[in-house]
Structures are given as structure tokens and as C-alpha cells.
Design an enzyme around this catalytic site. Sequence first.
Site, PDB file in Angstrom:
ATOM      1  CE  LYS A   1      -3.505   2.443   2.655  1.00  0.00           C
ATOM      2  NZ  LYS A   1      -4.501   2.417   3.716  1.00  0.00           N
TER       3      LYS A   1
ATOM      4  CD  GLU B   1       9.006  -6.167   7.161  1.00  0.00           C
ATOM      5  OE1 GLU B   1       8.781  -5.038   6.643  1.00  0.00           O
ATOM      6  OE2 GLU B   1       8.775  -6.418   8.355  1.00  0.00           O
TER       7      GLU B   1
ATOM      8  N   GLY C   1      -4.933  -1.674   4.759  1.00  0.00           N
ATOM      9  CA  GLY C   1      -4.103  -2.783   4.287  1.00  0.00           C
ATOM     10  C   GLY C   1      -4.756  -4.138   4.530  1.00  0.00           C
ATOM     11  NE  ARG C   2      -6.586  -3.687  10.651  1.00  0.00           N
ATOM     12  CZ  ARG C   2      -5.939  -2.527  10.797  1.00  0.00           C
ATOM     13  NH1 ARG C   2      -4.761  -2.345  10.195  1.00  0.00           N
ATOM     14  NH2 ARG C   2      -6.431  -1.560  11.529  1.00  0.00           N
TER      15      ARG C   2
ATOM     16  CD  GLU D   1      -2.025  -4.265  11.309  1.00  0.00           C
ATOM     17  OE1 GLU D   1      -0.835  -4.603  11.431  1.00  0.00           O
ATOM     18  OE2 GLU D   1      -2.540  -4.062  10.197  1.00  0.00           O
TER      19      GLU D   1
ATOM     20  CG  HIS E   1      -4.744 -35.815  16.082  1.00  0.00           C
ATOM     21  ND1 HIS E   1      -4.911 -37.060  16.644  1.00  0.00           N
ATOM     22  CD2 HIS E   1      -5.747 -35.660  15.186  1.00  0.00           C
ATOM     23  CE1 HIS E   1      -5.964 -37.647  16.091  1.00  0.00           C
ATOM     24  NE2 HIS E   1      -6.491 -36.810  15.207  1.00  0.00           N
TER      25      HIS E   1
ATOM     26  CE  LYS F   1       5.807  -1.179  10.006  1.00  0.00           C
ATOM     27  NZ  LYS F   1       4.837  -0.510   9.130  1.00  0.00           N
TER      28      LYS F   1
HETATM   29  O1  F6P Z   1       3.181  -3.054   9.788  1.00  0.00           O
HETATM   30  C1  F6P Z   1       1.817  -3.217   9.631  1.00  0.00           C
HETATM   31  C2  F6P Z   1       1.354  -2.830   8.264  1.00  0.00           C
HETATM   32  O2  F6P Z   1       1.341  -1.458   8.119  1.00  0.00           O
HETATM   33  C3  F6P Z   1       0.003  -3.427   7.975  1.00  0.00           C
HETATM   34  O3  F6P Z   1      -1.025  -2.674   8.451  1.00  0.00           O
HETATM   35  C4  F6P Z   1       0.039  -3.564   6.497  1.00  0.00           C
HETATM   36  O4  F6P Z   1      -0.925  -4.450   6.037  1.00  0.00           O
HETATM   37  C5  F6P Z   1       1.452  -4.054   6.293  1.00  0.00           C
HETATM   38  O5  F6P Z   1       2.203  -3.360   7.254  1.00  0.00           O
HETATM   39  C6  F6P Z   1       2.017  -3.850   4.926  1.00  0.00           C
HETATM   40  O6  F6P Z   1       2.029  -2.510   4.563  1.00  0.00           O
HETATM   41  P1  F6P Z   1       2.208  -2.089   3.047  1.00  0.00           P
HETATM   42  O7  F6P Z   1       1.094  -2.677   2.288  1.00  0.00           O
HETATM   43  O8  F6P Z   1       2.190  -0.602   3.057  1.00  0.00           O
HETATM   44  O9  F6P Z   1       3.538  -2.635   2.585  1.00  0.00           O
END
Ligand code: F6P
Length: 535
Positions: free
Chosen positions: A201, A207, A258-259, A344, A375, A503
Site C-alpha cells: 500500500k 520487508e 491494508g488488512r 491489528e 491432535h 519498525k
Molecule cells: O506493519 C503493519 C502494516 O502497516 C500493515 O497494516 C500492512 O498491512 C502491512 O504493514 C504492509 O504494509 P504495506 O502494504 O504498506 O507494505
Amino acid sequence: MPTSFPPRCDRTEAWTELRAHFERSGRRFDVRQAFANDPRRFDALGVEAPEVFADLSKNLLDADALALLLALARECRIEARRDAMLAGEPINATEGRAVLHTALRAPRGAGPHSAQVHEVLDAMLAYAERVRDSATSGIRDIVHIGIGGSDLGPQMAVLALQERAHPAIRSHFVSNVDAHDIARVLRRLDVKSTLFIVASKTFTTQETLTNARIAKDWFVAQGGRGIASHFVALTTNVKAAAEFGIDTTFPFWDWVGGRYSLWSAIGLPIAIALGADDFRCLLAGAHAMDRHLATAPAARNLPLLLGLLDVWYRNFHGFATRCVAPYHQGLARLPAYLQQLEMESNGKRVDVAGEPLPHATSGVIWGEPGTNGQHAFFQMLHQGTDVVPVEFILVRRAAHDFADSQAKLLANGLAQAQALMLGKTAEQALHERVPTAAPDIDPAVLARHRSFPGNRPSTTLLLDRLTPRSLGALIALYEHRVFVAGALWGINSFDQWGVELGKAMANDLLPRLASGDTAGLDASTAGLLTRLRAA
Ligand code: F6P
């Protein structure tokens, strides 16, 4: 409290009455007795919603508690808050944003921002179809790079509907900054037939950008040609994607959390795996649940009832976790998806006005598909000291032909819910033959080990089949339940400030790992950092 914020649950009359009801009888409620007293309990607490039938009857809920919970929803003006969300009012107050994932699945012309939503949807689905024409596109592997909301939804949905997936295109998902994740995928790829999807987003997430750079370097190192046909970005930050070197971009907007984004361009890997028609069915299923939320009367409104139940269990019974047990292997990633969606969204400790909350909010959501979980951790659910409400998701008809396995799966799901509720007394256990017991054990002692308290609550969500439409409805059901619980608790379910501190600290520690500088660090972090650097 500013008048613009609706009443918080704990400031209502219904809350006080619920507390009194809980102390009076709710705490000692016995669901077995409730069934004995009311032969219509299953019918009364069975709720039909689009694509989902919910059996709420095995919950620790009587008619008085339910009436008070519905009164709570009225006092908290949940319907007005729902309407504000659906109309695009900026209910995400801390970020000044609307919350309009529902607009992404509204039919053309029916929801806010319809023109731009459908323009991107049409373009995204046309692109997906071109990729799916693998004889022409040459694409055999899709690598979706994203994390959190930009990963969990697409990954969960593609796995859920694997039987319908394009037979000649493999889907891979890479999220972790731990490069073991991308390395295991790159090893299996041919540069000429791979499409990388970079989903973020913000297009700033450490990452995702780290993995996207690795992918791009690998692509060049392997002699790959034509980034334009092998990299695509899904983002609200089209400029950053272009600066990264990706020109093919499908945008979305800041009013998509995002979620809550799998319905947007973030759903591209779903569309490639399943095709445009199935993706539209996924949207249609979610839209049907949106309409249910918007129009079903409160007493039959499933997301509302589930949100109320969450509050009842968390704030009155004090249950700290909820187990999600999908009896369908395709839903293996659903618990992980729901962890982000619920925790979240509702893992907050201040209300919308920034006031510390006197009551608990999100519990811990966890789970595994059945029957595997049986199990592993079901022992604790049956005989442990904590009560954990369980959500069974049963799918009546399988996508395979192994009828015997399907019957066993369903029997097991039903049996677990039944056993949690009914339990077994020591008296019953005493009369059973137990060939595996120690021969010299006192039968009364053994019977106590082999007794089950029962009265452990569960909800069963029943789907006829797992299809794009039913999956869409199921996910939307969870989204709205989270909205309801968050609104009752008085929190903003649509921000996530809690992810920021770690972060920022990681950004501070990264150069220190290289330099060894521990100045100003707490002793524990300094000690660990020094050990991590040791030769
Ligand atoms: O660190 C949490 C977050 O901001 C989430 O809310 C989001 O879904 C995820 O990181 C990824 O963010 P982006 O889509 O901006 O890479």
C-alpha cells in the site's frame, strides 16, 4: 467526550445491566441445561446470512443476555456508525480517512468512488486474463511479494480455492525479510516465465522493498529482459513504484486499509490464479454480506451478533482468546489472516478520543485446520483450566471425490463441538473400560483424569461449498464482526500505530549491528547485539 463520538459500551445502561445479569446468572449459565429447557434453542440461535449459516446455540448465551447485548448495540448507535462507514465518512479519525473496502465490491454505479473502482478492477482483471493466457504470456510462475495485509489475504484466498486455480501457473508468496523465504522460491524459477508482483500500500515497507530488490537483482543477474513484462506493482504510491523501476501499476486508495485490501488491486494474484469471473464472484459474495450487514434486522444480523458475542465473552466472561478451527484444509491460512484482521484492528488500549480504556479489547485469535488441531491443542480446549470459545467452520460439500474422508472430517468437526459442550462426568467415566490405563490405578482417580467439564462454548459456521462467492461472504462477515466489536469498545479499528515503534527501533539497530555501537541502548539489547556480532 466530544459529541461526535458515539457512546462507548461501558458508558451505557445496557452495560450496567449486562454486568448485573452476568453476576446474577450469566456466570453460571449451563448450555446443556439451556437445551434441556428449550427444545427450540437451535432454531432460535441459528442465523442465516448470505452463504453462511451460523449455529450460535452452543454459546453461553440466554435470551436475557442476548436482549441486553442488542440493547447495547442500540445505545452505542452501531447502525449509525455502520451507515457512516458505508457512506464514506472519515471514521478512521486518527488518519482522517474513510473506510471503504465495501466500495471495492459494490456493483458498478452502486457505491462511493464507483467509477475509479471499476476502472481499476476492469484493467486489473483484463491484465490477469492476459497473464492467464500462458501460451501467449509465457508466464508459469507468479511471485507475490508483500507483507501483512498485502500478503495474508491473497495468500489465504489462493490457497483456499486451489482446486480452481490455473493448472499451468504456480503461485508463490514471499513476505518475510528473512531471505530464506525468497531464496526457497527463487531456486524454483525460470526468469523467462516468472512474473513478480510487488504489493505494498505504502511502497515503503522494509520487508517488501528488500525482497523486491532481491527479485530485481536476481532477474537481471539471470539475464532477464523486459522488467515491464515481468514486474507489476500494486500500490497507492504509484510514484514510488515508478522510482523503483516498475511502470505497470494497478493503484488503490488510502481509504482501503491494508488488512481490508484483498478486494482491491492487491487481489491480482487471486485474479491470476482463479480468473476474472471467479474474482467477481468473490466480490459479489462479500457484497452480499455487506448488504446483510446494512439491512438485516439486528436480531438476525450475523456480523452484529458475532461482534456482540465477542464483547460478551471478552468483557464479561473474561475469555482472552478465541480459537478458529476451519474443517477444510484450504482454509489453513485463515487463522493467520484473521489474526491481522482482528488483532491489528482491535488490539487498542485507548478509545477514539484517546482516553485509556477501562475494559479489555481484542483477544488472541489463533487456530489450525481440523482435524490436525485435534491432535495438537484440543486437549487443552477440553480439559485445560482456561475456557476458549471455538469457532468451527464446516464446509458441507468438498471439492474432491473422497466421500469417506469428507464424512470423517464433518463427523470430527461436529463431534468436537459436541464434546466441548457436553463433557463427561467422573461418574460416567467410572463405568467405562479403559484398556490403556495403568492396571493398578485407583478407578476413582482415573475417572477424574478422564472427566471433561463440558459447557465449553463454540460457534459453528456452515458453508455449503468453499467457492469464490462463499469465501468472499465469509471474509466480509469477519470484517464486519471486527467493525462491530471495535465500535462497541469505542476504538478506532482502522489505524495501527502499534506497529511503528518496533519498525523505528529496527531502523536504529540496523546500522548498530554493523558498527557494534551500543551507546544509549538498554543493557539487554546491548548485550544481545554484542553476542549477535561475535565471531
Ligand atoms: O506493519 C503493519 C502494516 O502497516 C500493515 O497494516 C500492512 O498491512 C502491512 O504493514 C504492509 O504494509 P504495506 O502494504 O504498506 O507494505
